[in-house]
Design a protein around this motif. Structure first.
Motif, short mmCIF file in Angstrom:
data_model
loop_
_atom_site.label_atom_id
_atom_site.label_comp_id
_atom_site.label_asym_id
_atom_site.label_seq_id
_atom_site.Cartn_x
_atom_site.Cartn_y
_atom_site.Cartn_z
N ASP A 57 0.80 -1.23 0.00
CA ASP A 57 0.00 0.00 0.00
C ASP A 57 0.83 1.28 0.00
N TYR A 58 2.16 1.16 -0.14
CA TYR A 58 3.01 2.35 -0.20
C TYR A 58 3.55 2.48 -1.62
N ASN A 59 3.22 3.55 -2.28
CA ASN A 59 3.64 3.77 -3.66
C ASN A 59 4.98 4.50 -3.68
N VAL A 60 6.06 3.74 -3.48
CA VAL A 60 7.40 4.32 -3.45
C VAL A 60 8.32 3.52 -4.36
N ASP A 61 9.42 4.17 -4.76
CA ASP A 61 10.35 3.52 -5.69
C ASP A 61 11.60 3.00 -4.99
N HIS A 62 11.54 2.85 -3.66
CA HIS A 62 12.71 2.39 -2.91
C HIS A 62 12.24 1.43 -1.81
N PRO A 63 13.11 0.53 -1.37
CA PRO A 63 12.73 -0.36 -0.26
C PRO A 63 12.29 0.47 0.95
N LEU A 64 11.30 -0.04 1.68
CA LEU A 64 10.72 0.77 2.75
C LEU A 64 10.11 -0.12 3.82
N VAL A 65 10.60 0.04 5.06
CA VAL A 65 9.89 -0.45 6.24
C VAL A 65 9.22 0.78 6.85
N PRO A 66 7.91 0.92 6.73
CA PRO A 66 7.26 2.13 7.24
C PRO A 66 7.58 2.36 8.72
#
Length: 467
Positions: A347-356
């Motif tokens: 559900d996160y529209n990002v172009d990089h790895p992500l732990v919210p």
């Protein structure tokens, strides 16, 4: 979860619990006499409440243009991110600015989970623009980026690390006047609209750090629950976990009168001061709202009542932790976010790895509160009861385990990833995670009991699997 792994986690948690200091001086009363004069005390004797003005109401964003007109603003910077720039919160704000004749420039290059590089880019934009007011529309990433841009545009000769918290930066107090900043939160988690804190990833060391000063808090927070209806389920959940941990950590933090050193001048009294009687009220109220409404807010995107209450809970917890502080869940979360490998949250529209952020905070919470509970077990049991535990027959010495089990059930019900292993970490990563936690003294020193590197390693290991 394999039986052997489950037994290992249980063993680690029991070790942490048994190791807890039971020093009788760690009383959680606030009625201690002030004692010596400020210059003679080694611990603080006072606390201060600093909060942004807050306006709450469905549709209140449309007033932002009038607010800026009332401030006499002539050249406004509106900050947001590229995803949000096409959504109603930004459109409503821009319509209000146009209607009220406010000239503005949009900066939409905010990075979700900002870095020092993304902060610097926004700072450069702000310095070139010579703005006389700011509007930040988005989650914590946008609000924090805008705070930093306002600060360094108002102090153009300062080095970037001047205001960054020690030991990574110099932690200098902010003495320059800033421009007005109106924050319009679109998530229900960070409480950044109420606080003087701006968090970012310092890429050189691969750790999260921040700027903490009452001077950078927004002038006004416009809390508009209509903005929460666009949030996907996992964003609601992870934002809500941030509220949960803000409340739990600020309520269980070292009391303000046990924090050292005592400031020689009030300008050096930290924004995060330790638990105190006023922050306690906000933290507990926020926790009750989380217990009642978070699951509903995650499961039904049209539940305006639940999402409205969570939007307020974010601000309530912000008032609490913005003055009391957080401790180990947040301190340990920064390397969890900063060292992310390939994990990309749903559900996160990002172009990089992500732990919210909210997820990185909550994954260690069962282990952390097992570790801290014997310092102030009554508070840990009280929070467990608020979150749904039956504590009538619970033993005070089991407070940490009761709260940990309650948190695990809460997280399991909301489909949270099964510990740090599920977001890409293994036992081999523990030394790096510990190393990334050590610079987070701004928050780790507020834990109710000190922690060694071995303690931190055990906490990370116990958090590899939750269930």
């Amino acid at each position: 979860m394999a039986a052997a792994a489950r037994a290992r986690v249980a063993h680690l948690l029991r070790q942490l619990q048994r190791a807890a200091c039971q020093c009788p001086t760690h009383s959680h009363t606030y009625s201690q006499a002030p004692g010596l004069s400020p210059s003679g005390k080694t611990t603080d004797y006072a606390f201060e409440m600093a909060v942004s003005n807050i306006r709450y109401g469905a549709g209140v964003t449309k007033e932002v243009g009038m607010d800026l007109q009332n401030m006499g603003a002539k050249n406004v910077c509106l900050m947001t991110d590229k995803n949000l720039s096409q959504f109603p919160p930004v459109q409503v704000a821009m319509d209000s600015l146009v209607k009220n004749g406010i000239p503005f420039t949009v900066y939409d290059n905010v990075r979700v989970e900002p870095t020092d590089a993304s902060f610097m880019e926004a700072i450069e934009f702000a310095q070139k623009g010579a703005f006389d007011a700011y509007v930040a529309i988005g989650g914590g990433s946008t609000m924090d980026t805008c705070k930093a841009a306002n600060l360094y545009a108002s102090s153009p000769h300062s080095d970037f690390l001047d205001y960054v918290s020690a030991p990574i930066g110099k932690g200098k107090p902010v003495s320059v006047p800033l421009k007005p900043l109106i924050a319009v939160p679109t998530t229900s988690g960070t409480g950044s609209e109420t606080t003087g804190v701006a968090i970012f990833d310092y890429e050189h060391l691969k750790v999260k750090t921040g700027i903490a000063s009452r001077a950078i808090k927004p002038t006004l927070g416009l809390i508009d629950p209509l903005h929460t209806l666009h949030m996907p389920a996992r964003v609601v959940a992870n934002s809500g976990f941030d509220v949960l941990c803000h409340a739990l950590e600020s309520y269980t933090a070292l009391p303000y009168h046990l924090r050292s050193p005592c400031p020689s001048n009030p300008i050096t009294r930290p924004a995060y001061q330790g638990s105190n009687p006023i922050s306690d009220i906000w933290a507990i109220h926020a926790l009750r709202i989380v217990a009642k409404y978070l699951k509903r807010a995650v499961r039904n995107p049209d539940d305006l009542e639940a999402r409205s209450h969570m939007h307020l809970a974010s601000a309530f917890a912000g008032i609490g932790f913005g003055n009391a502080g957080v401790h180990l869940c947040h301190g340990m979360s920064y390397p969890i976010s900063g060292l992310v490998k390939t994990y990309k949250a749903k559900d996160y529209n990002v172009d990089h790895p992500l732990v919210p952020h909210g997820l990185s905070v909550v994954l260690t919470s069962p282990a952390v509160f097992t570790f801290t509970a014997q310092m102030f077990p009554e508070r840990h049991l009280e929070t467990a009861e608020i979150l749904g535990a039956d504590t009538r027959t619970a033993r005070i010495q089991d407070a940490g385990l009761v709260l940990a089990d309650t948190l695990r059930k809460f997280l399991f019900d909301l489909d949270v990833d099964d510990g740090l292993a599920a977001v890409g970490y293994s036992k081999a990563d523990i030394p790096a995670l510990v190393k990334g936690t050590l610079p987070q003294e701004r928050v780790t020193k507020l834990a109710p009991r000190p922690q060694s590197e071995e303690d931190l390693a055990a906490l990370f290991e116990a958090s590899m699997k939750l269930y």
